[in-house]
Design an enzyme around this catalytic site. Structure first.
Site, PDB file in Angstrom:
ATOM      1  N   SER A  15      13.572   5.836  15.774  1.00  0.00           N
ATOM      2  CA  SER A  15      12.884   4.857  16.602  1.00  0.00           C
ATOM      3  C   SER A  15      13.174   5.159  18.052  1.00  0.00           C
ATOM      4  O   SER A  15      12.997   6.292  18.474  1.00  0.00           O
ATOM      5  CB  SER A  15      13.334   3.467  16.191  1.00  0.00           C
ATOM      6  OG  SER A  15      12.538   2.534  16.825  1.00  0.00           O
ATOM      7  N   HIS A  42       8.585   3.351  14.654  1.00  0.00           N
ATOM      8  CA  HIS A  42       8.007   2.035  14.906  1.00  0.00           C
ATOM      9  C   HIS A  42       6.858   2.199  15.872  1.00  0.00           C
ATOM     10  O   HIS A  42       7.058   2.549  17.014  1.00  0.00           O
ATOM     11  CB  HIS A  42       9.070   1.100  15.516  1.00  0.00           C
ATOM     12  CG  HIS A  42      10.184   0.810  14.569  1.00  0.00           C
ATOM     13  ND1 HIS A  42      11.466   1.173  14.808  1.00  0.00           N
ATOM     14  CD2 HIS A  42      10.181   0.225  13.356  1.00  0.00           C
ATOM     15  CE1 HIS A  42      12.234   0.803  13.787  1.00  0.00           C
ATOM     16  NE2 HIS A  42      11.469   0.235  12.894  1.00  0.00           N
ATOM     17  N   ASP A 134      17.019  -1.221  11.241  1.00  0.00           N
ATOM     18  CA  ASP A 134      16.054  -0.792  10.242  1.00  0.00           C
ATOM     19  C   ASP A 134      16.579   0.483   9.589  1.00  0.00           C
ATOM     20  O   ASP A 134      17.142   1.348  10.253  1.00  0.00           O
ATOM     21  CB  ASP A 134      14.698  -0.532  10.927  1.00  0.00           C
ATOM     22  CG  ASP A 134      13.600  -0.365   9.903  1.00  0.00           C
ATOM     23  OD1 ASP A 134      13.846  -0.653   8.719  1.00  0.00           O
ATOM     24  OD2 ASP A 134      12.497   0.039  10.300  1.00  0.00           O
TER      25      ASP A 134
END
Lengths: 1044, 140
Positions: A15, A42, A134
């Protein structure tokens, strides 16, 4: 096995800061790794990702956009074209758009979890740089299904945002922590060793059947591993499923990149840390929802009803889950509690304190959001009741969430919670080692309410502490607190003891020698001859007895106790109490003598001395020595001591009363202080509770906004990176433009709407006196080298009327001509200035003028020619229309045409005199025989001379045909020429001589032909011509200047 | 086809400036047949200036272009002296400098009748501008 089943899929979650890490990774990735690589980031849904183009610059592996339904191929990198939900089913990718409302906050978790479920041990999860957590749950799922988990290391080249890999590492499931550029090499080795070791866990494979020796070998290895584990961690894995067990072992072998199981055994024997790692790997997965269903069933059926038994609506049931990790166990318990409350319509307050030392794991737990595949062990009914769906995730609902309080807390370092009804501490003790376990169990005993429960993991036990806990269900590790004993707990536990005690660090009992030998001997002597003595702690509990204390001590009635005063014989108690009290206060020796002690029917006088033992400040000990004085006396003899005894007794009573009085006073004041403190505590507690509730709700709000911010942030990061890339492209384009400006020779000036110079090309400074600092000045202020007074007007027109204008303008000295173009500078909405460009058209202008000149010249010649034709016509046929004169007219025209032919062939430049003569005399070739001789050097004539000579030759030849050499068959003509210097000038002399013709007579008057010849030579060429009419033949001599 | 009764020019002296020998020859022949006296013809500006020295002509007919030169310098001098003249040109009237725009112009190829009437006009002050108004006659 087919190739597709063999395919390893490496899923990479990255990310914020991930693009950089991804570039490094793909750079190091070989073309033929055999892996399918899926990249997850993302990204917002409506934003086209540039990741494919960015990555393909760094590697030769094909980078393709993910499409729904695509089957993964080896040696390919898959990237999502934009934000969306990616999962995998039976080896095929599934790509969906986001829901309108629910944006996924953890696409990495979702894909990892579905990959784990779909691909089992061929799944590889890699977590690179990124903010948030995440991927943590996803990597846990991959590990649970036997896959490989890798995280980017913070050493060497650290990730820009280490939160994501850190969070994954913190839950303790990551196999390898590596710098990003070393990951590809490990992946390749991992895949290769997988194939090499494939037969390790394929017990049902036919090949193994035929290879019994190998099977035996593996079985032996397994037993050895089990025995090492049993010895070092005290856990017996021999009952584990062989397949599961060997798969874990195999993964360790792969991670260590060893060749075979023998190599691993060696490694295991030599490295005790490897034993712990293998143990951890084997224990993986115990923290999922309702794992160990039997144990949870037992809790539900036998324990939870007991917890609620005596509770009213005002009571609080408090549970504590130390080491809660990512929260599955906590929520499982909360669900059980809620279910019980639903069933029984009683609603006491329930609080579950969930603690862990790891903030990252706590954040995952607090969010309470799990990918669907992690809820496999939860019944549909429970999912329906306690979760709500958010995209691909399930989120624990608010009822359950409100019950759970997550906080950062260390069972080892921090003081424990208290008045807890049940502690659930599963699979924490196994990580702690024997020493810390011994310290922790009393802490749990302390924390629990009377008859509280302790719930442990399948491989944990408290059998060493059977005096603290009794077994409720041995199989499911449920224990209950014993209330008849007070464990002495001193907390916080000293930090010095806190270390991940590995099983190997159990100290050996040292052998007896030297000083120890002396001690042993002395102890033996002491045993035989020393007076009776005991050692007590500050609570008065006896912790050591010497021999022969029975005379002074006896067990008291009631529950067993070790307390000195409870055990001392009645007549000793008073003196013991006062002496012990004295020593505790003064830290000095206290002695009491002549204490009568009943021994059967005799009385023995005894003395007691109490000494502080050692100087340990934390836990002082006291040595109490009993010694007899003289021999036992009969009661009568003892009475002889009566007076002394009475006196002594009076003295004793007095001191006792004084002590009692003091004690009462002290007790009273302590009770008062206690009441006050209790009140304060109560009110403080109430405040705390309300503050806590507020904080909790605020915290949840913050948590939610934080998550939203985080996901927005992730997207911004992604967009920002792409913007950066675009910026680079823009920079490049800008550079191109800059260079174009510099290299272009076309002066160009950009003006803004108020006619100020915005930009100009270097060439423009040749026209306008521009220097770089002139940017921003009005163009009309700057002097220019142009004949262009209306410049300002034209600019205004172009700007005002939004029209493109072209003007032709000359430079100041007229040497350069420009085509000036005014183009309105159009932005998307309006005209924001003018672009002036100057195209150098000097050559065009010159060419035009030249062309004009050529046309005029042509005009002149054509009209002259027509004039000549008309004149010829008038002279030849106007007054004499005979066929002969008509023929002569046409002959002349043809002669003229021939000469023009020659001249135009030579492009109106010089024409050869020889050629000219040959051309004009061509009609007089008879039967292939030339009747003329040409004699002279090569001489070029100008067009004007050529035309004149053409006429002359024609007229002379015509004349010769009529009257001269050509009138006769044998006649011939010699034409010779030369250049001679006559009268200071170079002159061309041409001689025309006729031979063998008829006899010549001079004509009576000169005809039109000869007049015209003379005119041509004399007038046209400023030359001279003379005719000689010799009898034998006609001669003509022409002389013209060479330089016209 | 020549004019049916050649006009008698009564020995009028006419300066011809023309670089093309054929045209000069034709002009000379024609004007002499019509009773005029031709001065020159001059085939260059230099030759024409030489003839101007003598001032022995009554009018002048000049080709505008002489090889690579124009005849305007000569025309200006003749105008100064006050001798009437006409231009012969292959180009349009626009190629003439403004100050000579009112002079009679003969377009090549020259119509001999027009040549005669222009010459007549030159020597009859009343008719000086009439020639310009003549309908453009086609050459033969």
């Amino acid at each position: 096995m087919t190739a597709s089943q063999e395919l390893f899929i490496a899923a990479i979650g990255a990310s914020a800061g991930g693009v950089e890490a991804l570039q490094e990774l793909v750079k190091a990735m070989p073309d033929d790794s055999g892996l399918a690589i899926v990249i997850l980031t993302h990204m917002p849904a409506n934003h086209r990702s540039l990741l494919d183009s960015i990555l393909s610059r760094f590697c030769t592996i094909p980078v393709v956009d993910i499409e729904d339904g695509a089957r993964l191929a080896p040696n390919t990198i898959y990237v999502p074209p934009h934000g969306g939900i990616l999962t995998i089913e039976q080896g095929k990718l599934r790509f969906r758009e986001f829901d309108e409302q629910n944006r996924e906050r953890n696409p990495i978790d979702i894909f990892f979890a579905s990959l784990a479920e779909d691909q089992g041990d061929r799944a590889i999860g890699i977590i690179l740089s990124g903010a948030g957590n995440d991927g943590t749950l996803g990597i846990k799922a991959i590990k649970q299904y036997g896959g490989l988990a890798i995280a980017q290391s913070s050493e060497a080249k650290a990730p820009r945002h280490p939160e994501m890999p850190q969070s994954a590492i913190s839950v303790g499931v990551v196999d390898l922590v590596l710098p990003v550029n070393e990951i590809p090499a490990h992946l390749v080795d991992y895949v290769r060793s997988y194939h090499a070791l494939k037969d390790l866990n394929e017990g049902d494979d036919e090949r193994i059947e035929t290879n019994r020796i190998r099977e035996d070998h593996l079985s032996r290895a397994r037993h050895e591993i089990c025995s090492i584990l049993r010895k070092q961690v005290g856990h017996d894995f021999s009952g584990y499923k062989t397949r599961t067990f060997m798969r874990r072992v195999q993964r360790r072998i792969q991670v260590l990149q060893l060749e075979n199981i023998d190599g691993y055994l060696d490694h295991l024997r030599q490295n005790t840390s490897e034993v712990s790692l293998l143990f951890r790997d084997l224990m993986i997965g115990v923290t999922s929802f309702f794992r160990d269903r039997d144990a949870f069933d037992a809790l539900q059926n036998h324990v939870i009803p007991l917890l609620f038994e005596k509770c009213g609506a005002d009571d609080t049931i408090r549970l504590w889950v130390p080491g809660c990790a990512t929260g599955e166990e906590v929520y499982s318990l909360a669900i059980l509690m809620c279910e019980h409350m639903d069933r029984n319509k009683i609603a006491p307050r329930v609080q579950i304190f969930a603690t862990d030392i790891d903030e990252a794991a706590l954040n995952v737990a607090r969010a309470g959001r799990y990918p669907a595949s992690m809820l496999e062990t939860v019944s549909d009914e429970r999912i329906q009741r306690f979760f709500f769906k958010e995209g691909e995730n399930y989120v624990i609902n608010k009822d359950i969430r409100d019950v759970c309080i997550f906080s950062s807390h260390s069972v080892v370092r921090d003081p424990p919670f208290s008045r807890i009804d049940m502690i659930s501490c599963r699979n924490l003790l196994i990580y702690l080692g024997a020493e810390l376990q011994r310290q922790l169990i009393p802490v749990f005993h302390y924390a629990l309410r009377p008859s509280g429960f302790l719930f442990l993991g399948a491989s944990e036990n408290v059998t060493q502490f059977s005096e603290l806990f009794k077994v409720v269900e041995r199989k499911n590790r449920i224990f209950q607190r014993r209330d008849d004993i007070t464990a002495s707990v001193h907390f916080p536990l000293t930090p010095g003891n806190v270390r991940a005690t590995s099983p190997a660090q159990i100290r050996m009992q040292p052998a007896l020698q030297g000083a120890q030998l002396k001690q042993a001997a002395e102890a033996k002597v002491m045993e035989s001859f020393a007076p009776a003595h005991v050692v007590v702690n500050r609570d008065g509990d006896i912790i050591y007895y010497s021999n022969r204390t029975g005379k002074y001590l006896e067990p008291s009635a009631g529950s067993p106790t070790r307390h000195l005063l409870a055990m001392a014989r009645k007549s000793l108690r008073l003196d013991l109490r006062s002496a012990l009290h004295e020593t505790m206060e003064t830290r000095r020796q206290a002695v009491r003598v002549h204490i009568p002690l009943d021994v059967g029917d005799q009385i023995q006088f005894v003395s007691i001395s109490i000494d502080p033992l050692g100087d340990s400040a934390g836990d002082p000990l006291f040595l109490i020595v009993f010694s007899d004085i003289g021999r036992p006396l009969s009661p009568e003899e003892a009475a002889a001591h009566g007076r002394l005894a009475d006196r002594l007794t009076d003295h004793t009573v007095e001191s006792l009363e004084r002590e009692l009085r003091d004690t009462r006073e002290r007790l009273q004041s302590i009770i008062e202080e206690y009441d006050t403190a209790l009140e304060e505590l109560k009110s403080a507690n109430e405040e705390m509770v309300s503050v806590n509730e507020e904080l909790q709700s605020t915290n949840e709000e913050l948590e939610t906004s934080k998550e939203e911010l985080q996901s927005v942030n992730e997207e911004l990061h992604a967009v920002n990176l792409e913007l950066l890339t675009k910026m680079e492209e823009v920079d490049l384009a800008n550079n191109d433009l800059e260079n174009l400006f510099k290299s272009t020779k076309i002066p160009t000036i950009f003006l803004d709407s108020s006619l100020r110079v915005r930009m100009f090309t270097p060439a423009a400074s040749e026209i306008f006196k521009l220097i770089p600092s002139d940017k921003g000045r009005p163009l009309t202020d700057i002097s220019c080298d142009l004949q262009y007074p209306t410049l300002a007007d034209d600019i205004s027109v172009a700007l005002g009327k939004n029209l493109a204008i072209e003007r032709r303008v000359a430079s100041g000295n007229g040497s350069i001509h420009y085509l000036v173009c005014f183009m309105p500078y159009r932005t998307s909405s309006r005209t924001d200035g003018v672009i002036i460009s100057f195209v150098d058209v000097t050559t065009i202008v010159e060419a035009e003028e030249h062309q004009k000149m050529l046309v005029a010249e042509l005009n002149h010649r054509v009209r002259n020619m027509l004039g000549v034709v008309i004149a010829l016509g008038q002279q030849t046929i106007a007054r004499d229309c005979s066929p002969e004169s008509l023929a002569a007219f046409f002959e002349r025209l043809h002669a003229l045409a021939r000469t023009y032919n020659l001249v135009s062939d030579e492009n109106w430049r010089a024409v050869s005199l020889r050629e000219l003569a040959r051309e004009e005399l061509k009609p007089y070739v008879v039967n292939g025989r030339e009747r003329f001789r040409l004699d002279g050097q090569e001489i070029s004539l100008e067009p004007k001379s050529a035309l004149a000579f053409g006429m002359v030759f024609h007229e002379l030849a015509t004349n010769a045909t009529k009257y001269g050499a050509f009138a006769h068959d044998h006649g011939w003509i010699q034409l010779s020429w030369e250049v001679a210097n006559i009268n200071d000038g170079r002159r061309l002399v041409v001689k025309w001589s006729e031979h063998d013709g008829p006899e010549v007579t001079a004509p009576e008057r000169s005809g039109f032909g000869s007049s015209m010849i003379e005119q041509q030579i004399r007038y046209g060429l400023n030359g001279d011509i003379e005719f000689t009419y010799d009898k034998k033949g006609f001669h003509a001599r022409i002389e013209t200047p060479m330089d016209f | 086809v020549l004019p049916e009764s050649p006009q008698n020019l009564n020995g009028l002296r006419i300066l011809i400036v023309e670089d093309d020998p054929m045209l000069a020859f034709v002009f000379k022949t024609f004007l002499e047949e019509c009773g005029g006296e031709v001065i020159g013809p001059a085939n260059s500006l230099q030759a024409a200036f030489a003839l101007l020295e003598k001032r022995n002509f009554d009018c002048a007919v000049m080709d505008v272009r002489l090889n690579r030169e124009t005849v305007f310098a000569l025309a200006a001098q003749i105008q100064e002296i006050g001798i009437p003249f006409a231009f012969v040109t292959g180009n349009s009237i626009k190629t003439l400098p403004v100050e000579f725009r009112d002079k009679p112009i003969l377009l090549k190829p020259v119509d001999f009748r027009q040549l005669l009437s222009v010459i007549a006009g030159l020597n009859t002050p009343v008719c000086q501008t009439a020639s310009a108004e003549l309908p453009a006659a086609h050459p033969l």
